[in-house]
Design an enzyme around this catalytic site. Structure first.
Site, PDB file in Angstrom:
ATOM      1  N   GLU A  77       0.860  -1.191   0.000  1.00 41.18           N
ATOM      2  CA  GLU A  77       0.000   0.000   0.000  1.00 41.18           C
ATOM      3  C   GLU A  77       0.883   1.224   0.000  1.00 41.18           C
ATOM      4  O   GLU A  77       1.695   1.404   0.904  1.00 41.18           O
ATOM      5  CB  GLU A  77      -0.911  -0.017   1.226  1.00 41.18           C
ATOM      6  CG  GLU A  77      -1.826  -1.235   1.201  1.00 41.18           C
ATOM      7  CD  GLU A  77      -2.811  -1.236   2.342  1.00 41.18           C
ATOM      8  OE1 GLU A  77      -3.477  -0.212   2.531  1.00 41.18           O
ATOM      9  OE2 GLU A  77      -2.882  -2.245   3.051  1.00 41.18           O
ATOM     10  N   CYS A 102      -1.968   9.282   3.888  1.00 44.19           N
ATOM     11  CA  CYS A 102      -1.864   8.957   2.465  1.00 44.19           C
ATOM     12  C   CYS A 102      -3.164   9.304   1.757  1.00 44.19           C
ATOM     13  O   CYS A 102      -3.201   9.500   0.553  1.00 44.19           O
ATOM     14  CB  CYS A 102      -1.463   7.503   2.235  1.00 44.19           C
ATOM     15  SG  CYS A 102      -2.340   6.388   3.293  1.00 44.19           S
ATOM     16  N   GLU A 121       3.852  13.248  -4.701  1.00 49.15           N
ATOM     17  CA  GLU A 121       3.302  13.212  -3.345  1.00 49.15           C
ATOM     18  C   GLU A 121       4.184  14.041  -2.417  1.00 49.15           C
ATOM     19  O   GLU A 121       5.389  13.837  -2.371  1.00 49.15           O
ATOM     20  CB  GLU A 121       3.217  11.773  -2.842  1.00 49.15           C
ATOM     21  CG  GLU A 121       2.390  11.679  -1.597  1.00 49.15           C
ATOM     22  CD  GLU A 121       2.261  10.258  -1.038  1.00 49.15           C
ATOM     23  OE1 GLU A 121       1.230   9.965  -0.450  1.00 49.15           O
ATOM     24  OE2 GLU A 121       3.217   9.467  -1.200  1.00 49.15           O
TER      25      GLU A 121
END
Ligand SMILES: Cc1cc2nc3c(=O)[nH]c(=O)nc-3n(C[C@H](O)[C@H](O)[C@H](O)COP(=O)(O)OP(=O)(O)OC[C@H]3O[C@@H](n4cnc5c(N)ncnc54)[C@H](O)[C@@H]3O)c2cc1C
Length: 1011
Positions: free
Chosen positions: A759, A793, A889
């Site tokens: 993940e 996230c 990100e």
């Protein structure tokens, strides 16, 4: 029948007689409006659509938008020929029907809104004066999301006060008696309109912010001889409102001022205790004050909210309980008439007649209390009360149409509510006798929570404690552990004391745990408090290659026995761990506050998630653990079941330091694997706490091993280890992809193909449609982008605005960001704390520089705490999809805003990225919502809410594309990733004879059989 009941019936009947003299339907406006309301009361689905349409209408621009929405809400919904014909007609002549619809809905709103502005309202107030009805004026406004909004509100209140005082200078009391208790000018104030950052966990801050704003206002009201009432809002603000009222009115300037009042809501279970405390306070203060007693306007909200969060519901579930409590509190108020002036805020003739009868019984003059009713409702009752010689005041909302819609919808709901008095009397013609019954007689013993049937959350058979082999599956919906409700002082105190205790243990050293043994190595990794980097929360022992080898060996050895342990026993281990975390909840949250800079509620949500993972996976394993018949065929039986994979290596991040570690490790353990868990280097103490929890829960040696150390050393070593069968990783894309690649290489001596659960990150987008509720979109976007400093996230990092709405959103977004409370999260109510460490701090600052070179820095916070890794929340505009800040990100409080032409472009931008983790959409167009549900590329799509805050079982979490391998933590199929499937087939025929019955489930395949 008691004398009081007799008197209530006598008075109630009198009111009804007077009401019936001037008959009026429930909705005084005739025609279309009445028909719509009648239809709403018959058809719940129509009511939902109608109220939603009413809500969106004022924000629509142009006839074509209005007709589109009308079509989407009402056509082909089976609402009958009248509605269908109306929609068809509207389509044919949109330029006529659009404005006509808007005009009609404005008419509906005007029925409940006494005026647009202070000038406008005066006409209404004068009319009422002629009818001997007084007023209290309330200001309607949009949701306050920033201090700019709050300041505007405060200025409007002050302006309103001045205007009313000026315009009513010569007005006298309608009853001409006891007028000193009831100033002519009466204003109702909502505290949430005056401070945008009210947080139930931090009443001290709210009072510190609100008191200076209120003092000049109250002082001016006093000078002008006006009365100020503190309205009551949702339960979250109740304690703060009461506390602020008591704090400010005991100050020297106001101690002897009798013209302030507060609301008590009888639907609250706490209300009697609150009122008693208030009366005691008033007695000590020695000056009169006022209480408006109401039942309460937020019943649906309170029940929904508490069900969502698993909280004890603060309101009564049965309507007669609220009615009966209203009567109890009426008595309390009248018994204390010498200290408190009562106002009864109700349209219910029984509640009103009861107050009248009791006042009569106590010998209290009509002029010493009042009845208050809402503008636009129950006109005949107001008239009847005036005729009977009572004091009547009308609650008059003032404001524009757009902010008025929320108020309008509340009133429509109240008027059409199945439980409401007004509907019973004016729409359903229930008899006077029935309407005047004692509510106590109507309370059902063991009355059901009426919301229960409407929700998917059930309380039955949740984490079952049954013994022996598992013989039934739990088909029930999992019920989550409740969040801590920081509205209670007790919860606040517990958190403070946990913070103190954890602080006392700073600097402790935590061991590795391998094969049940604690190991302290010479090398220690300090874990620092990011809010105060000179504070060391604790030291982790650092594992090297030898310890990693030892851990694999221990896990391998333990696997044989653990993999053959009954599912039930494994499930119970997780449940014991959950119970321990529940017991140590505040302590664990406090560790997170210090070690990773989580605000209180975020830390608590993390522990709750860890608890949920344990209980949910225990339930799931019970479901999966029983061999299940594949097909029913005579003479043969085939059972599908699962085996664990082997040794699992769990690598977790620091941002959900207990939940994610616990989720992956508990999934590994409950499925019968043995686990080596490696916490992040930044959250070793949290990891060590989780290990303690499992040790106390009785995990067998070697089944769960705790290995803290550097990812680059032990992480890489174990990923490449031939004896590791499964890797469960949550973290950055860079590391995730490396793991994915290395695990694909088969090593000599390796037994299994390695399974990788990976993940990774996100670059999450929120699209705001042109018809979105701007206040809501801004509030949720701010929380999604800056909550926990943007280090989730799932956090929002790309806000995509349709150009039509761009200015309206930006106008409120930037002040909302500027109002955020930034600081050390040890303090309650902080929203933005520090980022995790110096490396993150530098990296995010670098990104902000990149942003400055690529786009426009539209906002950046200026004031930050002097020490700690605090990054100023920053917003960039003029961002284009190909820019780095729109693609990479950042994992910090940095938000990019992208302007797009329409929804097509918005979806292209949202989807045109490597990631697919979370995504959101704000809209009130049913078609656009359906489209986004179908087309937005994200593992978790959220409509009209924040894009963070996934809950186990409810929002199984995880993404695809470069966000992850498509697994769903907290979902029904998650455990399958830790298992290999197996089917066992037996020919059960002997010489043509086959048993007739084959059970659907059978006991686990275990040998030797467990005792
Ligand atoms: C002048 C005035 C000012 C007000 N100010 C405020 C305020 O500041 N804050 C506030 O919250 N409310 C306030 N209200 C109250 C609120 O807005 C409603 O008008 C009021 O609750 C309706 O009650 P009723 O007695 O007129 O009607 P009724 O029909 O007798 O009662 C309806 C009420 O019962 C309660 N109820 C409904 N279903 C259930 C159930 N299943 N179980 C338990 N209880 C149930 C709800 O409170 C609902 O509003 C005010 C009302 C008036 C008239």
């Amino acid at each position: 029948m008691t004398a009081v009941q007799n008197e209530i019936e006598r008075r109630g009947s009198r009111i009804f007689e007077l009401v019936d003299k001037h008959p009026e339907p429930l909705f005084s406006k005739a025609g279309l409006y009445q028909r719509l309301m009648a239809l709403s009361m018959r058809d719940e689905q129509f009511k939902v659509q109608l109220f939603r349409f009413v809500d969106v209408l004022p924000s629509l621009r142009g006839s074509s938008q209005i007709i589109e929405h009308l079509d989407e809400y009402f056509s082909d919904n089976g609402f009958g020929p009248l509605v269908d014909a109306g929609v068809r007609l509207a389509r044919i002549v949109p330029w006529v029907s659009g404005p006509l619809l808007r005009w009609n809905v404005s008419g509906m709103a005007r029925q409940f809104i006494a005026g647009r502005n202070p000038d406008d309202v005066m006409a209404t107030l004068r009319k009422r004066r002629a009818q001997k009805i007084g007023f209290t004026v309330d200001l309607l406004g949009e949701a306050v999301v920033s201090e700019t909004d709050a300041d505007k509100y405060a200025a409007r209140y002050l302006d309103l006060l001045e205007r009313l005082a000026q315009e009513t200078k010569n007005w006298t009391d309608p009853l001409g008696k006891n007028s000193e208790l009831f100033p002519v000018v009466n204003l109702s104030v909502k505290l949430s309109a005056l401070y945008s950052q009210m947080n139930p966990a931090d009443p001290v801050d709210a009072i510190a912010q609100l008191a200076p704003k209120l003092r000049p206002f109250l002082g001016r009201a006093r000078e002008l001889g006006a009365f100020i009432n503190f309205d009551m809002e949702s339960y979250a603000h109740k304690n703060t409102t009461l506390e602020l009222f008591k704090t400010i009115l005991i100050e020297n300037e106001f101690k002897d001022w009798p013209h302030a009042g507060i609301v008590i809501q009888a639907y609250l279970r706490d209300s009697e205790a609150d009122l008693r405390e208030l009366i005691d306070w008033g007695r000590t203060r020695g000056t009169r004050f006022a209480v408006r007693l109401v039942k309460g306007a937020y019943w649906d909200y309170e029940t929904t909210k508490s069900l969502q969060n698993g909280w004890a519901c603060p309101v009564y579930f049965q309507k007669p309980q609220s009615d009966a409590n209203f009567e109890t509190l009426t008595r309390l108020l009248l018994e204390n008439e010498s200290i408190v002036t009562a106002a009864f805020g109700s349209h219910n003739v029984r509640s009103i007649a009861h107050a009248q009868a009791l006042a009569e019984d106590f010998g209290i003059d009509h002029s010493r209390f009042e009845f208050q009713l809402l503008y636009g409702m129950a006109g005949p009752i107001k008239r009847a009360l005036v005729e009977m010689g009572y004091r009547v005041r009308e609650y008059c909302p003032v404001g524009e149409l757009l902010p008025g819609m929320a108020y309008l919808v509340r009133r429509l709901l109240e008027n059409t509510s199945n439980e409401g008095f007004l509907r019973a009397k004016f729409a359903e013609n229930v008899s006077a006798k029935e309407l005047l019954r004692d509510p106590r007689e109507l309370i059902k013993l063991n009355g059901e929570n009426p919301m229960k049937s409407q929700t998917t959350i059930t309380t039955q058979n949740q984490h079952r404690q049954n013994s022996g082999l598992v013989d039934t599956a739990s088909d029930d919906v999992y019920r989550n552990s409740p969040l801590v409700n920081f509205v209670y002082k007790d919860s606040q105190d517990k958190m403070r004391s946990a913070l103190r205790e954890v602080r006392n243990r700073f600097g402790e050293k935590y061991p590795l745990v391998i094969g049940g043994e604690k190991l302290w190595t010479d090398q220690l990794t300090p874990s620092v408090n990011p809010s105060a980097p000179d504070e060391i929360v604790g030291y982790g022992s650092e594992a090297g290659i030898p310890e990693a080898e030892r851990a694999v060996k221990a896990a391998r050895e333990a696997f044989g026995k653990w993999s053959r342990t009954l599912v039930e026993e494994r499930a119970r281990l997780l449940e014991r761990a959950a119970d321990i975390m529940e017991r140590r909840r505040y302590e664990l949250s406090a560790v997170e506050v210090f070690e990773v800079g989580k605000p209180w509620n975020e830390a608590d949500a993390d522990i709750r998630e860890a608890i949920d993972f344990c209980r949910f996976y225990a339930d799931q394993m019970r479901r999966l653990g029983r061999p299940k018949l594949t097909q029913r065929v005579p003479g043969e039986e085939s059972y599908h079941h699962y085996w664990p994979r082997g040794v699992a290596f769990v690598i977790a991040p620091w941002n959900f330091p207990i939940a994610i570690l616990c989720g992956m490790a508990s999934a590994g353990v409950v499925t019968g694997n043995t686990v080596i868990m490696k916490p992040s280097e930044q959250s070793i103490v949290c990891g060590a706490m989780l290990m303690q929890v499992f040790e106390e829960a009785g995990v067998l040696p070697g089944v769960l091993n705790f290995l803290s150390g550097h990812g680059s050393v032990i992480g890489a070593h174990l990923v490449d280890h031939k004896d590791v069968d499964l890797i469960a990783f949550t973290g950055s894309r860079e590391v995730g992809l490396k793991i994915w690649e290395s695990a694909g290489i088969t090593l000599s001596g390796q037994r299994e193909l390695k399974r990788v659960i990976c993940e990774m990150g996100g670059k999450n987008a929120m699209i705001v449609d042109s018809d979105a509720d701007v206040g809501e979109a801004v509030g949720y976007s701010i929380y999604s982008a800056f909550g926990y400093q943007g280090q989730k996230c799932s956090a929002l990092s790309r806000l995509i605005l349709l150009e039509e709405n761009y200015d309206r959103v930006m106008e409120r977004l930037i002040p909302a960001a500027a109002s955020l409370r930034i600081g050390n999260p040890e303090e309650p109510g902080i929203m933005v704390g520090p980022v995790i460490d110096e490396a993150a701090y530098r990296r995010i600052l670098d990104y902000i520089e990149v942003g400055k070179s690529e786009a426009t820095l539209a906002y950046q916070a200026k004031e930050l705490p002097p020490q700690g890794y605090f990054i100023p929340p920053s917003i960039f505009t003029d961002v284009k999809p190909n820019m780095r800040i729109a693609r990479e990100e950042i994992f910090g409080p940095v938000l990019s805003v992208l302007k797009v032409r329409d929804l097509d472009e918005a979806l292209d931008v949202a989807n045109g990225i490597d990631y697919a983790l979370t995504g959101g959409f704000f809209s009130r167009s049913p078609d656009n919502i359906e489209r986004v549900k179908a087309q937005l590329e994200a593992g978790n799509v959220y409509i009209n809410r924040s894009c963070t805050g996934a809950i186990v079982g409810r929002h199984p979490f995880g993404g695809f594309k470069m966000s992850g391998s498509g697994t769903k933590a907290g979902g029904e199929d998650y455990l399958l990733n830790f298992l290999v499937p197996r089917v066992v087939t037996e020919n059960t025929t002997r010489h043509g004879f086959a048993p007739e019955q084959t059970p659907e489930y059978r006991d686990e395949f275990l040998w030797p059989r467990p005792n």
